[in-house]
Write a protein that holds these residues in place. Structure first.
Motif, PDB file in Angstrom:
ATOM      1  N   GLY A  35       0.819  -1.215   0.000  1.00 53.55           N
ATOM      2  CA  GLY A  35       0.000   0.000   0.000  1.00 53.55           C
ATOM      3  C   GLY A  35       0.848   1.258   0.000  1.00 53.55           C
ATOM      4  N   VAL A  36       1.926   1.257   0.767  1.00 55.05           N
ATOM      5  CA  VAL A  36       2.819   2.427   0.808  1.00 55.05           C
ATOM      6  C   VAL A  36       3.492   2.613  -0.555  1.00 55.05           C
ATOM      7  CG1 VAL A  36       4.822   3.494   1.931  1.00 55.05           C
ATOM      8  CG2 VAL A  36       3.199   2.156   3.293  1.00 55.05           C
ATOM      9  N   CYS A  37       3.946   1.531  -1.154  1.00 50.04           N
ATOM     10  CA  CYS A  37       4.567   1.616  -2.487  1.00 50.04           C
ATOM     11  C   CYS A  37       3.557   2.122  -3.515  1.00 50.04           C
ATOM     12  CB  CYS A  37       5.099   0.256  -2.919  1.00 50.04           C
ATOM     13  SG  CYS A  37       6.522  -0.311  -1.968  1.00 50.04           S
ATOM     14  N   MET A  38       2.326   1.618  -3.463  1.00 55.21           N
ATOM     15  CA  MET A  38       1.293   2.072  -4.395  1.00 55.21           C
ATOM     16  C   MET A  38       1.007   3.563  -4.199  1.00 55.21           C
ATOM     17  SD  MET A  38      -1.235  -1.247  -4.266  1.00 55.21           S
ATOM     18  CE  MET A  38      -2.576  -0.448  -5.114  1.00 55.21           C
ATOM     19  N   LEU A  39       0.997   4.006  -2.951  1.00 58.75           N
ATOM     20  CA  LEU A  39       0.780   5.420  -2.659  1.00 58.75           C
ATOM     21  C   LEU A  39       1.841   6.275  -3.355  1.00 58.75           C
ATOM     22  CD1 LEU A  39      -0.584   7.732  -1.028  1.00 58.75           C
ATOM     23  CD2 LEU A  39       0.964   7.161   0.837  1.00 58.75           C
ATOM     24  N   GLU A  40       3.086   5.863  -3.220  1.00 58.21           N
ATOM     25  CA  GLU A  40       4.172   6.613  -3.858  1.00 58.21           C
ATOM     26  C   GLU A  40       4.051   6.592  -5.380  1.00 58.21           C
ATOM     27  OE1 GLU A  40       8.046   6.638  -1.056  1.00 58.21           O
ATOM     28  OE2 GLU A  40       7.642   4.721  -2.029  1.00 58.21           O
ATOM     29  N   ALA A 110      -3.642   8.423   1.280  1.00 51.66           N
ATOM     30  CA  ALA A 110      -4.259   7.500   0.331  1.00 51.66           C
ATOM     31  C   ALA A 110      -5.660   7.969  -0.037  1.00 51.66           C
ATOM     32  CB  ALA A 110      -4.303   6.089   0.910  1.00 51.66           C
ATOM     33  N   GLN A 111      -6.411   8.378   0.949  1.00 53.75           N
ATOM     34  CA  GLN A 111      -7.784   8.801   0.699  1.00 53.75           C
ATOM     35  C   GLN A 111      -7.856  10.094  -0.108  1.00 53.75           C
ATOM     36  OE1 GLN A 111      -8.999   8.758   4.849  1.00 53.75           O
ATOM     37  NE2 GLN A 111     -10.436   7.103   4.392  1.00 53.75           N
ATOM     38  N   GLY A 119      -8.167   8.117  -9.018  1.00 47.11           N
ATOM     39  CA  GLY A 119      -9.567   7.746  -8.878  1.00 47.11           C
ATOM     40  C   GLY A 119      -9.890   7.080  -7.546  1.00 47.11           C
ATOM     41  N   GLU A 120     -11.167   7.030  -7.268  1.00 44.32           N
ATOM     42  CA  GLU A 120     -11.669   6.494  -5.999  1.00 44.32           C
ATOM     43  C   GLU A 120     -11.375   5.001  -5.814  1.00 44.32           C
ATOM     44  OE1 GLU A 120     -13.038   8.015  -3.354  1.00 44.32           O
ATOM     45  OE2 GLU A 120     -12.771   9.958  -4.323  1.00 44.32           O
ATOM     46  N   THR A 121     -11.466   4.231  -6.890  1.00 44.67           N
ATOM     47  CA  THR A 121     -11.231   2.786  -6.779  1.00 44.67           C
ATOM     48  C   THR A 121      -9.812   2.512  -6.311  1.00 44.67           C
ATOM     49  OG1 THR A 121     -12.854   2.333  -8.508  1.00 44.67           O
ATOM     50  CG2 THR A 121     -11.275   0.587  -8.016  1.00 44.67           C
ATOM     51  N   MET A 122      -8.842   3.171  -6.925  1.00 40.54           N
ATOM     52  CA  MET A 122      -7.453   2.970  -6.517  1.00 40.54           C
ATOM     53  C   MET A 122      -7.208   3.539  -5.127  1.00 40.54           C
ATOM     54  SD  MET A 122      -5.887   1.091  -8.587  1.00 40.54           S
ATOM     55  CE  MET A 122      -4.230   1.274  -8.013  1.00 40.54           C
ATOM     56  N   TYR A 127      -5.874   2.561   0.415  1.00 37.28           N
ATOM     57  CA  TYR A 127      -6.299   2.763   1.808  1.00 37.28           C
ATOM     58  C   TYR A 127      -6.502   1.417   2.520  1.00 37.28           C
ATOM     59  CZ  TYR A 127      -9.119   3.810   5.860  1.00 37.28           C
ATOM     60  OH  TYR A 127      -9.581   3.864   7.143  1.00 37.28           O
ATOM     61  N   ARG A 128      -7.140   0.491   1.843  1.00 38.62           N
ATOM     62  CA  ARG A 128      -7.394  -0.819   2.461  1.00 38.62           C
ATOM     63  C   ARG A 128      -6.095  -1.559   2.749  1.00 38.62           C
ATOM     64  NH1 ARG A 128     -11.311  -3.095  -1.751  1.00 38.62           N
ATOM     65  NH2 ARG A 128     -10.890  -5.043  -0.700  1.00 38.62           N
ATOM     66  N   CYS A 129      -5.118  -1.435   1.872  1.00 39.95           N
ATOM     67  CA  CYS A 129      -3.821  -2.081   2.122  1.00 39.95           C
ATOM     68  C   CYS A 129      -3.150  -1.485   3.358  1.00 39.95           C
ATOM     69  CB  CYS A 129      -2.897  -1.911   0.918  1.00 39.95           C
ATOM     70  SG  CYS A 129      -3.358  -2.871  -0.529  1.00 39.95           S
ATOM     71  N   ILE A 130      -3.141  -0.166   3.446  1.00 37.36           N
ATOM     72  CA  ILE A 130      -2.452   0.503   4.550  1.00 37.36           C
ATOM     73  C   ILE A 130      -3.214   0.346   5.865  1.00 37.36           C
ATOM     74  CG2 ILE A 130      -1.688   2.747   5.443  1.00 37.36           C
ATOM     75  CD1 ILE A 130      -1.081   3.512   2.494  1.00 37.36           C
TER      76      ILE A 130
END
Length: 168
Positions: A35-40, A110-111, A119-122, A127-130
């Motif tokens: 989740g942190v990697c995806m955020l970046e 994330a939110q 987008g909201e889906t991503m 958010y769910r990962c983190i």
């Protein structure tokens, strides 16, 4: 690891205190790091980067600093911060000192930031990962249940990605 650039990716329960992590490793810790990697990646912003030269301290991103301060966490920095030249903690160390504050800051980012850029889906997926939404919440889970959690996570992730791909 104790450097801010490594700590930022560690699940709060895997942070080392008194030479021990609070929790034994499980897949939830990897999901958090993902989740942190995806955020970046989705915000095109490195949360912590090396300073201008080799001797410079690590630097926290402006977006992380803003989210952290908006939550009021900067008011709880440990002790009086010494001048960095005198061996005190760096800014990045101060902003990642408290594992729960770090996690909450990343959830807020994330939110808000991912939704604007991807987008909201991503944003929901990151958010769910983190936040640990995929975790069943019981430390004594049987192996079969852990496998089901992992399978459910994979299904959820792939469902979200497939929805996004179908739009493209």
């Amino acid at each position: 690891e104790t450097t801010a650039s490594k700590v930022i990716y560690q699940h709060p329960k895997r942070r080392v205190e008194d030479n021990r992590a609070k929790e034994s490793y499980n897949i939830d810790h990897d999901i958090y790091s993902l989740g942190v990697c995806m955020l970046e990646l989705l915000t095109w912003d490195t949360l912590i980067r090396q300073g201008e030269d080799e001797l410079a301290d690590e630097m926290i991103s402006d977006a992380y600093r803003h989210a952290f301060k908006s939550l009021g966490f900067h008011q709880s920095f440990p002790g009086e911060a010494e001048d960095e030249e005198d061996g005190g903690p760096s800014e990045a160390e101060l902003y990642t000192y408290n594992a729960e504050h770090t996690k909450k800051t990343l959830e807020i980012m994330a939110q808000s930031l991912v939704a604007k850029r991807a987008g909201e889906t991503m944003a929901n997926l990151v958010y769910r990962c983190i936040s640990g939404v995929f975790q069943p919440g019981n430390d004594q889970i049987q192996t079969e249940e852990k496998d089901q959690v992992a399978e459910q996570f994979a299904n959820d992730v792939f469902d979200d990605f497939n929805k996004l791909l179908s739009v493209l």
